[in-house]
Structure formats: C-alpha cells, structure tokens
Design a protein around this motif. Structure first.
Motif, PDB file in Angstrom:
ATOM      1  N   UNK A  56      49.504  56.742 -10.439  1.00  0.00           N
ATOM      2  CA  UNK A  56      49.455  55.520  -9.293  1.00  0.00           C
ATOM      3  C   UNK A  56      48.164  55.765  -8.832  1.00  0.00           C
ATOM      4  N   UNK A  57      47.197  54.643  -9.328  1.00  0.00           N
ATOM      5  CA  UNK A  57      46.062  54.482  -8.702  1.00  0.00           C
ATOM      6  C   UNK A  57      45.366  53.277  -8.007  1.00  0.00           C
ATOM      7  N   UNK A  58      44.738  53.713  -6.533  1.00  0.00           N
ATOM      8  CA  UNK A  58      44.357  52.087  -6.397  1.00  0.00           C
ATOM      9  C   UNK A  58      43.456  50.839  -6.825  1.00  0.00           C
ATOM     10  N   UNK A  59      43.443  50.674  -8.039  1.00  0.00           N
ATOM     11  CA  UNK A  59      43.122  49.141  -9.224  1.00  0.00           C
ATOM     12  C   UNK A  59      42.445  48.204  -8.021  1.00  0.00           C
ATOM     13  N   UNK A  60      40.824  48.802  -8.348  1.00  0.00           N
ATOM     14  CA  UNK A  60      39.646  47.779  -8.296  1.00  0.00           C
ATOM     15  C   UNK A  60      38.981  47.182  -9.719  1.00  0.00           C
ATOM     16  N   UNK A  61      38.339  46.730  -9.707  1.00  0.00           N
ATOM     17  CA  UNK A  61      37.928  45.966 -10.955  1.00  0.00           C
ATOM     18  C   UNK A  61      37.102  47.149 -11.503  1.00  0.00           C
ATOM     19  N   UNK A  62      36.064  47.979 -11.146  1.00  0.00           N
ATOM     20  CA  UNK A  62      35.288  49.530 -11.299  1.00  0.00           C
ATOM     21  C   UNK A  62      36.364  49.675 -12.145  1.00  0.00           C
ATOM     22  N   UNK A  63      37.934  50.313 -11.334  1.00  0.00           N
ATOM     23  CA  UNK A  63      38.894  50.770 -11.766  1.00  0.00           C
ATOM     24  C   UNK A  63      39.105  50.939 -13.454  1.00  0.00           C
ATOM     25  N   UNK A  64      39.638  49.233 -13.577  1.00  0.00           N
ATOM     26  CA  UNK A  64      40.203  48.955 -14.427  1.00  0.00           C
ATOM     27  C   UNK A  64      39.052  49.559 -15.124  1.00  0.00           C
ATOM     28  N   UNK A  65      37.344  49.361 -15.327  1.00  0.00           N
ATOM     29  CA  UNK A  65      36.620  49.476 -15.912  1.00  0.00           C
ATOM     30  C   UNK A  65      36.935  50.797 -16.381  1.00  0.00           C
ATOM     31  N   UNK A  66      36.426  51.605 -15.627  1.00  0.00           N
ATOM     32  CA  UNK A  66      36.933  52.949 -16.132  1.00  0.00           C
ATOM     33  C   UNK A  66      37.589  53.883 -16.470  1.00  0.00           C
ATOM     34  N   UNK A  67      39.425  52.885 -16.127  1.00  0.00           N
ATOM     35  CA  UNK A  67      40.413  53.273 -17.060  1.00  0.00           C
ATOM     36  C   UNK A  67      40.215  52.373 -18.842  1.00  0.00           C
ATOM     37  N   UNK A  68      39.650  51.842 -18.846  1.00  0.00           N
ATOM     38  CA  UNK A  68      39.530  51.056 -20.062  1.00  0.00           C
ATOM     39  C   UNK A  68      38.169  52.031 -20.955  1.00  0.00           C
ATOM     40  N   UNK A  69      37.718  52.498 -20.272  1.00  0.00           N
ATOM     41  CA  UNK A  69      36.343  53.083 -20.833  1.00  0.00           C
ATOM     42  C   UNK A  69      37.165  54.594 -21.660  1.00  0.00           C
ATOM     43  N   UNK A  70      37.657  55.649 -20.302  1.00  0.00           N
ATOM     44  CA  UNK A  70      38.061  55.925 -21.422  1.00  0.00           C
ATOM     45  C   UNK A  70      38.863  56.517 -22.225  1.00  0.00           C
ATOM     46  N   UNK A  71      39.679  55.602 -21.809  1.00  0.00           N
ATOM     47  CA  UNK A  71      40.929  55.108 -23.248  1.00  0.00           C
ATOM     48  C   UNK A  71      39.959  54.949 -24.777  1.00  0.00           C
ATOM     49  N   UNK A  72      38.479  54.616 -24.654  1.00  0.00           N
ATOM     50  CA  UNK A  72      37.716  54.518 -25.955  1.00  0.00           C
ATOM     51  C   UNK A  72      36.918  55.157 -26.012  1.00  0.00           C
ATOM     52  N   UNK A  73      36.926  56.091 -25.131  1.00  0.00           N
ATOM     53  CA  UNK A  73      35.734  57.026 -25.459  1.00  0.00           C
ATOM     54  C   UNK A  73      36.883  58.683 -25.928  1.00  0.00           C
ATOM     55  N   UNK A  77      40.826  55.511 -32.368  1.00  0.00           N
ATOM     56  CA  UNK A  77      39.755  55.774 -31.263  1.00  0.00           C
ATOM     57  C   UNK A  77      39.931  57.504 -31.650  1.00  0.00           C
ATOM     58  N   UNK A  78      40.575  58.210 -32.331  1.00  0.00           N
ATOM     59  CA  UNK A  78      39.529  59.247 -32.928  1.00  0.00           C
ATOM     60  C   UNK A  78      38.222  59.166 -33.541  1.00  0.00           C
ATOM     61  N   UNK A  79      37.938  57.839 -34.677  1.00  0.00           N
ATOM     62  CA  UNK A  79      36.372  58.290 -34.972  1.00  0.00           C
ATOM     63  C   UNK A  79      35.391  57.363 -34.035  1.00  0.00           C
ATOM     64  N   UNK A  80      36.545  56.975 -32.923  1.00  0.00           N
ATOM     65  CA  UNK A  80      35.439  56.501 -32.317  1.00  0.00           C
ATOM     66  C   UNK A  80      34.948  55.098 -32.800  1.00  0.00           C
ATOM     67  N   UNK A  81      36.078  54.296 -33.950  1.00  0.00           N
ATOM     68  CA  UNK A  81      35.551  53.085 -34.505  1.00  0.00           C
ATOM     69  C   UNK A  81      35.232  52.277 -33.088  1.00  0.00           C
ATOM     70  N   UNK A  82      36.638  52.360 -32.499  1.00  0.00           N
ATOM     71  CA  UNK A  82      37.044  51.701 -30.575  1.00  0.00           C
ATOM     72  C   UNK A  82      36.056  51.364 -29.945  1.00  0.00           C
ATOM     73  N   UNK A  83      35.270  52.438 -29.494  1.00  0.00           N
ATOM     74  CA  UNK A  83      34.166  52.887 -28.377  1.00  0.00           C
ATOM     75  C   UNK A  83      33.229  51.145 -29.543  1.00  0.00           C
ATOM     76  N   UNK A  84      32.435  52.494 -30.425  1.00  0.00           N
ATOM     77  CA  UNK A  84      31.866  51.751 -31.145  1.00  0.00           C
ATOM     78  C   UNK A  84      31.989  50.319 -30.916  1.00  0.00           C
ATOM     79  N   UNK A  85      32.729  49.185 -30.879  1.00  0.00           N
ATOM     80  CA  UNK A  85      33.216  48.297 -31.075  1.00  0.00           C
ATOM     81  C   UNK A  85      32.901  47.373 -29.361  1.00  0.00           C
ATOM     82  N   UNK A  86      33.403  48.619 -28.878  1.00  0.00           N
ATOM     83  CA  UNK A  86      32.896  48.021 -27.182  1.00  0.00           C
ATOM     84  C   UNK A  86      31.698  47.984 -26.791  1.00  0.00           C
ATOM     85  N   UNK A  87      31.192  49.096 -27.229  1.00  0.00           N
ATOM     86  CA  UNK A  87      30.029  48.927 -26.974  1.00  0.00           C
ATOM     87  C   UNK A  87      28.776  48.121 -27.337  1.00  0.00           C
TER      88      UNK A  87
END
Length: 345
Positions: free
Chosen positions: A266-283, A322-332
C-alpha cells in the motif's frame, strides 16, 4: 452540427451511429471550435450514452492526427498509450519500463497532458515536474532531439495537438469520459508500428481491436490494466487482447507463470512517490513488486515489438538492462537532457 446531434441524441433506442464521413465532419467541427460549446458538450454526452462505433472513433482519431504535429524521430518504435486522466492507486510501471526498453534498443513514445476527468489522477506531466522538466514549455525540437539521442520521446499532447488544449475547458466542465479519451491516445505522434493500449472495461476489447486494425498498426496489445492503464498487473492475472496484422485474440497474462507474482504494498501515491519508486526500480533497489511489474511489462512489450523471440527472452533482456545499469543510464541521460533546458535559463 445540429443535424448530427439529432441522429446521435435520440436516446438509447432511437440514436444511430454516424457514418465515417459524417463523423469526420463532426470531429472537424468540434476540433476547430466551429461548433458551439453547448453543441460540443451535447455531442460528447450523446455519444457516451449511445457508445461510439468503430467508424466514429476512427474519424475522431484521424481528425486529431490531422490537427497534430507528428514527427517520426525513430522507426519501429512502440507507442505506450495510457489514460490521460492519470493514476490514483497504482504504480506507474510504464514510466520506468520505458527506459528498460530504450536501453534494450526499442524506441518508446510516451504522451500525456495535465490531469483530466473523470479520474483527475497523477499524470506523467506531474511526475516530470518533480524532476525539473516542464514539458509544456519545451520546444518540439528539444523533445525530438532528446528522443534521437536516448530512444525516448515524450509528447505534451495539448501542445502537439492544439485542439486538445482548446477543448480542455469543456471536458473539465463535463467531468466525464468523452470520445476524446480514446482518440487522444491514438494520435501516434511518432508513427509507431507497435502499440500497447490501456482500457478499463474488457467489453471494449472487440471494438478497439477492430479500430486498431483499421488504423493499420502492425501489432498491438490492448491491456485491461491497473486503473485502465497499459500496465500488466503483478499481483493477479491481466486480461489482454493481442492484435496482430488484422487478427485478434484474447490472452490472460499470469505473473505467477513467470515467477514474478508479488503482493503490492500500500502506498499513498503522489507524483514525488511515483518518481521515487521508478528511480528505485531503475537503480536496482526497489520493492520486489515494482521491479517485477516493470520486468513483466518490459518482457511482453519487447516480444510485442518483435525485439525478442519469446517472453522468456524478453525477461532475460530486461533483467540485464537493470542489473548492468543500462536502464538507469538511459533514464539519467534523458532526464538531464530535458532538465538542463530549464537550468540554463
């Protein structure tokens, strides 16, 4: 306009579907605002009561396309068409998933606007604001240039299709779904041959499959996803309709079959919480459910777009990104390219 209103507004039994030619003329009257606000509102309500036919939907899609800026920054890409009224209760898996796909070499188009009825949820626009990007203020050239460099195109729909912005006040006053809620998702700004499209009710599967065939997508996946989105569920099966070169078939996607089922916290979704969760996945340090949901969606989309030979291969490919960091690099890279436009001002 009055003549067409009389045809679609005779009630559930007396109303008739407009022909494609009639629908196109009505759409042009509405998108150009030659019809009055009262006529536009009445038409939208009458169509919702009657339910739009495939020909009527096609006419509105093609009228929107004719009024929009449509540039192909990349070929053989995937258009991710989620609801413009946003999210309230679920993780926006498509956002993080898009950078996994781009890292794997599949160009992605995302599009949206400020929140709309009926849901008035959190939108991609809101999320981008959290990371310092105001897409409404970015020139098309900047967005297209970033897409060419990173494989991710984000389109602010009301800037690239101005009639959508002009019709916003009427849609807000009505406060309900209209034919534009479907048409705006199918403008296909980058002319992508592949599409993943979210719906709320499975009763529209057949009608939409016929519409997508008419619109000549090479392959599409219609998903009855979270809050009507294009995101496959990770905690239960998802009903989907696969459209492949004119044929359509029902498929139920089970995350358990791939060992990816997980309870969603369960999460209280805000725009900031969506970005936080998305970045956590990519990291690589997110909650298991969010990571698994991104992997499941990425695998099916890679397979849909003919980038892998099977969903299983798609899972291995997505995990590697994800494991090799390529998705995070694409996002950044994409984030920094767009955000720097505001830092430099």
């Amino acid at each position: 306009m009055i003549a067409w209103l009389k045809e679609v507004g005779r009630g559930k039994r007396g109303a008739r579907d407009l022909t494609y030619e009639e629908s196109l003329r009505a759409a042009e009257e509405i998108l150009s605002l030659r019809a009055t606000p009262a006529q536009i509102g009445a038409f939208f309500i009458a169509e919702r009561i009657k339910m739009e036919s495939v020909e009527e939907l096609q006419a509105f899609v093609e009228a929107c396309r004719a009024a929009a800026f449509r540039e192909p920054p990349h070929e053989d890409g995937l258009d991710c068409a989620g609801p413009y009224d946003g999210r309230k209760k679920s993780f926006y898996a498509s956002f993080a998933c898009s950078f996994v796909l781009a890292a794997a070499g599949l160009p992605i188009t995302l599009h949206g606007s400020g929140s709309l009825p009926p849901k008035w949820g959190i939108t991609l626009h809101d999320m981008l604001g959290v990371i310092g990007i105001r897409p409404d203020e970015l020139p098309r050239e900047t967005l297209v240039s970033a897409a060419k460099q990173t494989g991710i195109l984000y389109v602010p729909a009301e800037q690239w299709c101005p009639p959508l912005g002009e019709l916003r006040p009427i849609r807000e006053q009505l406060g309900m779904r209209t034919v534009l809620n479907t048409a705006e998702k199918l403008i296909d700004y980058s002319r992508s041959p592949y599409l993943v499209f979210g719906v709320f009710h499975n009763t529209v599967f057949d009608r939409l499959s016929r519409l997508l065939t008419t619109l000549n997508y090479r392959k599409a996946l219609i998903v009855q996803g979270a809050e009507g989105s294009e995101d496959l569920f990770v905690d239960r099966p998802t009903r989907t309709y696969a459209v492949d070169r004119g044929s359509a078939s029902l498929h139920v996607v089970s995350p358990e079959a791939w060992g990816l089922d997980a309870p969603v916290p369960d999460r209280e979704w805000t725009a900031a919480a969506q970005i936080e969760a998305s970045e956590a996945v990519l990291r690589g340090d997110a909650d298991l459910a969010f990571t698994n949901q991104v992997l499941l969606n990425a695998a099916y989309r890679l397979h849909l777009a003919d980038r892998v030979g099977s969903v299983e291969e798609g899972l291995y490919t997505a995990k590697a990104m994800l494991e090799h960091g390529r998705a995070w690099a694409s996002y950044a890279e994409w984030r920094d390219l767009l955000a720097q436009n505001f830092i430099l001002r």
